[in-house]
Design a protein around this motif. Sequence first.
Motif, PDB file in Angstrom:
ATOM      1  N   ILE A 144       9.616   9.462   4.236  1.00  0.00           N
ATOM      2  CA  ILE A 144       8.505  10.409   4.140  1.00  0.00           C
ATOM      3  C   ILE A 144       8.087  10.460   2.677  1.00  0.00           C
ATOM      4  CG2 ILE A 144       7.740  12.776   4.489  1.00  0.00           C
ATOM      5  CD1 ILE A 144       9.994  13.051   6.597  1.00  0.00           C
ATOM      6  N   VAL A 145       6.789  10.250   2.436  1.00  0.00           N
ATOM      7  CA  VAL A 145       6.271  10.193   1.074  1.00  0.00           C
ATOM      8  C   VAL A 145       5.246  11.304   0.878  1.00  0.00           C
ATOM      9  CG1 VAL A 145       5.111   8.752  -0.645  1.00  0.00           C
ATOM     10  CG2 VAL A 145       6.591   7.684   1.076  1.00  0.00           C
ATOM     11  N   LEU A 146       5.456  12.116  -0.157  1.00  0.00           N
ATOM     12  CA  LEU A 146       4.495  13.154  -0.510  1.00  0.00           C
ATOM     13  C   LEU A 146       3.518  12.562  -1.516  1.00  0.00           C
ATOM     14  CD1 LEU A 146       3.453  16.081  -0.490  1.00  0.00           C
ATOM     15  CD2 LEU A 146       5.103  16.576  -2.307  1.00  0.00           C
ATOM     16  N   SER A 147       2.255  12.472  -1.117  1.00  0.00           N
ATOM     17  CA  SER A 147       1.221  11.920  -1.996  1.00  0.00           C
ATOM     18  C   SER A 147      -0.139  12.424  -1.547  1.00  0.00           C
ATOM     19  CB  SER A 147       1.224  10.395  -1.952  1.00  0.00           C
ATOM     20  OG  SER A 147       0.120   9.877  -2.660  1.00  0.00           O
ATOM     21  N   ARG A 148      -0.905  12.911  -2.484  1.00  0.00           N
ATOM     22  CA  ARG A 148      -2.262  13.351  -2.153  1.00  0.00           C
ATOM     23  C   ARG A 148      -3.228  12.168  -2.055  1.00  0.00           C
ATOM     24  NH1 ARG A 148       0.027  17.559  -4.413  1.00  0.00           N
ATOM     25  NH2 ARG A 148      -0.609  19.701  -3.967  1.00  0.00           N
ATOM     26  N   SER A 149      -2.896  11.061  -2.721  1.00  0.00           N
ATOM     27  CA  SER A 149      -3.869   9.972  -2.828  1.00  0.00           C
ATOM     28  C   SER A 149      -3.472   8.666  -2.129  1.00  0.00           C
ATOM     29  CB  SER A 149      -4.149   9.679  -4.305  1.00  0.00           C
ATOM     30  OG  SER A 149      -2.956   9.303  -4.955  1.00  0.00           O
ATOM     31  N   MET A 150      -2.218   8.488  -1.766  1.00  0.00           N
ATOM     32  CA  MET A 150      -1.785   7.232  -1.146  1.00  0.00           C
ATOM     33  C   MET A 150      -2.400   7.083   0.239  1.00  0.00           C
ATOM     34  SD  MET A 150       2.114   5.866  -0.542  1.00  0.00           S
ATOM     35  CE  MET A 150       2.371   5.422  -2.246  1.00  0.00           C
ATOM     36  N   ALA A 151      -2.872   5.899   0.550  1.00  0.00           N
ATOM     37  CA  ALA A 151      -3.438   5.619   1.875  1.00  0.00           C
ATOM     38  C   ALA A 151      -2.336   5.694   2.930  1.00  0.00           C
ATOM     39  CB  ALA A 151      -4.084   4.239   1.880  1.00  0.00           C
ATOM     40  N   ASP A 152      -2.718   6.082   4.145  1.00  0.00           N
ATOM     41  CA  ASP A 152      -1.751   6.097   5.243  1.00  0.00           C
ATOM     42  C   ASP A 152      -1.204   4.689   5.448  1.00  0.00           C
ATOM     43  OD1 ASP A 152      -1.995   8.801   5.702  1.00  0.00           O
ATOM     44  OD2 ASP A 152      -3.503   8.571   7.269  1.00  0.00           O
ATOM     45  N   ARG A 153       0.047   4.630   5.883  1.00  0.00           N
ATOM     46  CA  ARG A 153       0.732   3.352   6.093  1.00  0.00           C
ATOM     47  C   ARG A 153       1.468   3.401   7.420  1.00  0.00           C
ATOM     48  NH1 ARG A 153       3.468   1.700   0.390  1.00  0.00           N
ATOM     49  NH2 ARG A 153       4.757   0.538   1.830  1.00  0.00           N
ATOM     50  N   ASP A 154       1.717   2.206   7.978  1.00  0.00           N
ATOM     51  CA  ASP A 154       2.458   2.125   9.231  1.00  0.00           C
ATOM     52  C   ASP A 154       3.965   2.171   9.016  1.00  0.00           C
ATOM     53  OD1 ASP A 154       0.121   1.912  10.703  1.00  0.00           O
ATOM     54  OD2 ASP A 154       0.108  -0.280  10.621  1.00  0.00           O
ATOM     55  N   ASP A 155       4.414   1.839   7.795  1.00  0.00           N
ATOM     56  CA  ASP A 155       5.851   1.700   7.562  1.00  0.00           C
ATOM     57  C   ASP A 155       6.529   2.958   7.028  1.00  0.00           C
ATOM     58  OD1 ASP A 155       4.666   1.605   5.076  1.00  0.00           O
ATOM     59  OD2 ASP A 155       5.559  -0.308   4.477  1.00  0.00           O
ATOM     60  N   CYS A 156       5.767   4.037   6.802  1.00  0.00           N
ATOM     61  CA  CYS A 156       6.348   5.305   6.379  1.00  0.00           C
ATOM     62  C   CYS A 156       5.362   6.425   6.676  1.00  0.00           C
ATOM     63  CB  CYS A 156       6.736   5.293   4.901  1.00  0.00           C
ATOM     64  SG  CYS A 156       5.421   4.888   3.759  1.00  0.00           S
ATOM     65  N   LYS A 157       5.857   7.639   6.649  1.00  0.00           N
ATOM     66  CA  LYS A 157       5.021   8.814   6.922  1.00  0.00           C
ATOM     67  C   LYS A 157       4.523   9.372   5.595  1.00  0.00           C
ATOM     68  CE  LYS A 157       3.401  12.354   9.235  1.00  0.00           C
ATOM     69  NZ  LYS A 157       2.222  12.250  10.039  1.00  0.00           N
ATOM     70  N   ILE A 158       3.205   9.458   5.444  1.00  0.00           N
ATOM     71  CA  ILE A 158       2.604  10.027   4.241  1.00  0.00           C
ATOM     72  C   ILE A 158       2.206  11.469   4.562  1.00  0.00           C
ATOM     73  CG2 ILE A 158       0.788   9.830   2.496  1.00  0.00           C
ATOM     74  CD1 ILE A 158       2.590   7.345   2.586  1.00  0.00           C
ATOM     75  N   VAL A 159       2.658  12.402   3.732  1.00  0.00           N
ATOM     76  CA  VAL A 159       2.249  13.800   3.861  1.00  0.00           C
ATOM     77  C   VAL A 159       1.504  14.187   2.596  1.00  0.00           C
ATOM     78  CG1 VAL A 159       4.069  14.439   5.490  1.00  0.00           C
ATOM     79  CG2 VAL A 159       4.495  14.647   3.022  1.00  0.00           C
ATOM     80  N   ARG A 160       0.566  15.125   2.730  1.00  0.00           N
ATOM     81  CA  ARG A 160      -0.360  15.435   1.628  1.00  0.00           C
ATOM     82  C   ARG A 160      -0.056  16.721   0.868  1.00  0.00           C
ATOM     83  NH1 ARG A 160      -2.315  10.487   1.216  1.00  0.00           N
ATOM     84  NH2 ARG A 160      -2.917   9.688   3.235  1.00  0.00           N
ATOM     85  N   SER A 161       0.847  17.550   1.388  1.00  0.00           N
ATOM     86  CA  SER A 161       1.130  18.831   0.738  1.00  0.00           C
ATOM     87  C   SER A 161       2.570  19.242   1.044  1.00  0.00           C
ATOM     88  CB  SER A 161       0.186  19.909   1.267  1.00  0.00           C
ATOM     89  OG  SER A 161       0.466  20.155   2.642  1.00  0.00           O
ATOM     90  N   LEU A 162       3.066  20.227   0.294  1.00  0.00           N
ATOM     91  CA  LEU A 162       4.404  20.743   0.583  1.00  0.00           C
ATOM     92  C   LEU A 162       4.462  21.364   1.970  1.00  0.00           C
ATOM     93  CD1 LEU A 162       5.661  22.323  -2.775  1.00  0.00           C
ATOM     94  CD2 LEU A 162       6.486  20.254  -1.634  1.00  0.00           C
TER      95      LEU A 162
END
Length: 166
Positions: free
Chosen positions: A61-79
């Motif tokens: 799980i990656v916390l990032s406001r700017s990283m593009a969504d990816r199939d190999d991990c979950k991107i979250v945008r806020s706490l």
Amino acid sequence: MKAILHADKNWGIGKNNGLMFSIPADMKFFRETTSGNVVVMGANTLKSFPGGRPLKNRVNIVLSRSMADRDDCKIVRSLDELFAEIKKYDSDKVYVIGGAMLYKNLLPYCDEVLVTKVDAEGEPDAYFENLDKNPDFQLVYQSDVVETNGFSIRFTTYKNNKVKAY
């Protein structure tokens, strides 16, 4: 939730968006502890991995406001989104793995911190809070000194006596 890291004698944790030391015993401990579990990181930590690819055999799980969504991990945008996501898992299987800002923001929510203490100075540019000086944390385990790859290390566990709920 737990945090896992290695720190030099001044609680330095990184240099130039990477680890300060190459310590196979520490990497083995990290791999064995986090494998099959959930790892939470910031975008720069993900970028520091070989090829910028997530860790195998883990939910990343990656916390990032700017990283593009990816199939190999979950991107979250806020706490808030991060907390909602990690509530889907057993909290004992969630490990914060960096970087410094994410550690700082999530430390109050971690019930344990696993620190490999390296008896050396790594000329860091990123630091972790000195838990020995934080009254909310208590050292509950400390291994004997292990000599490995030219370094003296200790595996330690700190317990947070004032964990915040998320």
